[in-house]
Write an enzyme that holds these catalytic residues in place. Structure first.
Site, short mmCIF file in Angstrom:
data_model
loop_
_atom_site.label_atom_id
_atom_site.label_comp_id
_atom_site.label_asym_id
_atom_site.label_seq_id
_atom_site.Cartn_x
_atom_site.Cartn_y
_atom_site.Cartn_z
N GLU A 1 0.85 -1.19 0.00
CA GLU A 1 0.00 0.00 0.00
C GLU A 1 0.88 1.24 0.00
O GLU A 1 1.86 1.31 0.74
CB GLU A 1 -0.90 0.01 1.24
CG GLU A 1 -1.75 1.27 1.32
CD GLU A 1 -2.76 1.23 2.44
OE1 GLU A 1 -3.51 0.24 2.54
OE2 GLU A 1 -2.80 2.20 3.22
N ARG B 1 -15.91 3.70 3.21
CA ARG B 1 -16.73 4.86 3.56
C ARG B 1 -15.84 6.07 3.77
O ARG B 1 -16.11 7.15 3.27
CB ARG B 1 -17.51 4.58 4.85
CG ARG B 1 -18.43 5.71 5.24
CD ARG B 1 -18.84 5.66 6.68
NE ARG B 1 -17.70 5.88 7.56
CZ ARG B 1 -17.75 5.82 8.88
NH1 ARG B 1 -18.88 5.52 9.47
NH2 ARG B 1 -16.68 6.05 9.62
N GLY B 2 -14.74 5.89 4.53
CA GLY B 2 -13.86 7.02 4.86
C GLY B 2 -14.35 7.75 6.09
O GLY B 2 -15.38 7.41 6.68
N LYS C 1 -21.14 -5.99 3.76
CA LYS C 1 -20.32 -5.57 2.61
C LYS C 1 -20.07 -6.76 1.68
O LYS C 1 -20.06 -6.61 0.45
CB LYS C 1 -18.98 -4.99 3.10
CG LYS C 1 -19.12 -3.73 3.94
CD LYS C 1 -17.81 -2.96 4.12
CE LYS C 1 -17.01 -3.33 5.31
NZ LYS C 1 -15.93 -2.38 5.63
P1 FAD Z 1 -17.77 0.91 7.02
O1 FAD Z 1 -17.55 -0.48 6.57
O2 FAD Z 1 -18.96 1.62 6.53
O3 FAD Z 1 -17.77 0.88 8.62
C1 FAD Z 1 -17.68 2.07 9.38
C2 FAD Z 1 -18.33 1.88 10.74
O4 FAD Z 1 -19.74 1.82 10.60
C3 FAD Z 1 -17.94 0.58 11.45
O5 FAD Z 1 -17.87 0.84 12.82
C4 FAD Z 1 -19.09 -0.36 11.14
O6 FAD Z 1 -19.25 -1.38 12.11
C5 FAD Z 1 -20.26 0.62 11.14
N1 FAD Z 1 -21.40 0.23 10.29
C6 FAD Z 1 -21.33 -0.27 9.03
N2 FAD Z 1 -22.59 -0.48 8.55
C7 FAD Z 1 -23.43 -0.09 9.52
C8 FAD Z 1 -24.85 -0.05 9.64
N3 FAD Z 1 -25.66 -0.46 8.64
N4 FAD Z 1 -25.40 0.41 10.78
C9 FAD Z 1 -24.61 0.83 11.81
N5 FAD Z 1 -23.25 0.81 11.77
C10 FAD Z 1 -22.69 0.38 10.64
N6 FAD Z 1 -9.38 5.93 4.69
C11 FAD Z 1 -9.18 6.87 3.75
O7 FAD Z 1 -9.63 8.01 3.91
N7 FAD Z 1 -8.51 6.60 2.58
C12 FAD Z 1 -8.01 5.37 2.32
O8 FAD Z 1 -7.39 5.14 1.27
C13 FAD Z 1 -8.18 4.34 3.31
N8 FAD Z 1 -7.71 3.10 3.10
C14 FAD Z 1 -7.92 2.12 4.05
C15 FAD Z 1 -7.45 0.81 3.80
C16 FAD Z 1 -7.66 -0.20 4.74
C17 FAD Z 1 -7.14 -1.60 4.43
C18 FAD Z 1 -8.32 0.10 5.96
C19 FAD Z 1 -8.50 -0.99 6.99
C20 FAD Z 1 -8.80 1.37 6.21
C21 FAD Z 1 -8.62 2.40 5.26
N9 FAD Z 1 -9.11 3.69 5.47
C22 FAD Z 1 -8.90 4.67 4.51
C23 FAD Z 1 -9.79 4.06 6.72
C24 FAD Z 1 -11.34 3.99 6.62
O9 FAD Z 1 -11.80 4.92 5.67
C25 FAD Z 1 -11.92 4.32 7.99
O10 FAD Z 1 -11.58 3.32 8.91
C26 FAD Z 1 -13.43 4.59 8.05
O11 FAD Z 1 -13.75 5.06 9.35
C27 FAD Z 1 -14.30 3.36 7.81
O12 FAD Z 1 -14.37 3.00 6.51
P2 FAD Z 1 -15.06 1.57 6.14
O13 FAD Z 1 -15.08 1.48 4.68
O14 FAD Z 1 -14.40 0.50 6.89
O15 FAD Z 1 -16.54 1.85 6.71
#
Ligand code: FAD
Length: 286
Positions: A17, A107-108, A167
């Protein structure tokens, strides 16, 4: 090549990465670092994306240069926070236009720089909704993020895993994890995910540990520091070179444990530096 085609062999798939540097010189330097890492035959290089689109232009430059100059496969990260459907589609169409087949859908978090954050444009509240949208509107194969030590906003591991499953049900075919230092946490996560019926590869995220500062940053990302690691690095808190050596040795042991358990791949967080990553991979004879 699509992600699902990458994880079919017996050999662990290596991936890296990187983040898009702020300047052209920084991007040149990154290309130099990635050239050094090519020797490890990475299946792909994932390129982070600043939430709200803060790095969109530079992410695309890095993506193109990885393809054109290094002949490697880039996988763009994409965050949907603060984006409407039109802007999401316009970015993914550019990605597909470049011939890319995969994306890491996230989501971010709201960016600190408000110029780039338009909460009124938010159409999706969770990554699962973005995955469903991408599935319906593109041919991209989709990876998502997983949190073996629980996402900071989730109430529990079980709740977080339920949302991880959403997801996968929406169409994601790979999980890339947040960094961790305790393999037991990862093994527990994979086992619990399997019990929920999640059968896609869960790729461990590995941080080559080289400084006390990184420990602090890792804690901010939600990683716990196991007692074994604290004991391991404690004598070197004020000796940067010895800390680096001990940190790498710890991660080499960690990766050996993962390889012994036959993990499908290793995703290494490079922070745009080849040296520490190379030290870990050479340490495990990869
Ligand atoms: P989600 O999967 O939507 O989860 C976010 C939160 O919401 C979790 O606590 C989950 O349990 C909760 N949730 C999900 N669905 C629901 C629902 N229906 N009801 C209630 N709660 C729910 N960030 C960046 O800005 N840029 C990047 O390039 C980036 N790359 C990353 C790469 C990796 C491998 C990882 C692990 C993280 C990365 N992140 C990045 C960080 C990420 O954007 C953050 O951790 C963000 O807070 C969550 O994104 P997510 O896609 O995991 O969200």
């Amino acid at each position: 090549m699509k992600l699902s085609e990458l994880y079919t062999g017996n050999k662990p798939v290596i991936s890296f990465e990187v983040y898009p540097p702020k300047t052209d010189e920084g991007i040149d330097k990154l290309m130099g670092e990635l050239k050094k890492l090519k020797v490890f035959d990475p299946a792909f290089i994932s390129v982070t994306y600043g939430a709200g689109g803060t790095t969109q232009g530079r992410s695309l430059i890095v993506i193109k240069r990885i393809m054109d100059e290094l002949g490697l496969i880039p996988i763009p990260h994409f965050t949907c926070i603060g984006s409407d459907k039109e802007s999401i589609l316009s970015f993914v169409k550019v990605i597909e236009g470049l011939g890319l087949k995969n994306i890491l859908a996230l989501r971010g978090d709201p960016p600190k720089d408000k110029t780039y954050y338009h909460p009124e444009k938010n159409v999706f509240h969770y990554a699962s909704e973005l995955v469903a949208f991408l599935k319906a509107n593109t041919d991209l194969e989709i990876a998502v993020a997983g949190y073996p030590e629980v996402h900071p906003q989730a109430k529990s591991l079980d709740e977080d895993l339920t949302h991880l499953n959403e997801k996968i049900k929406a169409g994601a075919s790979l999980i890339m994890t947040q960094l961790f230092f305790d393999n037991a946490v990862y093994f527990n996560y994979v086992e619990k995910a399997k019990k929920l019926g999640i059968n896609v590869p869960v790729i461990p995220g590995i941080l080559p540990l080289t400084s006390a500062h990184q420990i602090q940053k890792s804690i901010e990302c939600g990683a716990k520091i196991p007692a074994k690691l604290t004991t391991w690095i404690d004598p070197y808190q004020h000796e940067p070179l010895a800390f680096h050596k001990a940190g790498i040795e710890y991660v080499v042991q960690q990766v050996k444990g993962l390889l012994k358990a036959k993990v499908p791949g290793l995703h290494l967080y490079t922070f745009n530096q080849a040296e520490a990553v190379s030290q870990v991979l050479r340490g495990v004879s990869l």
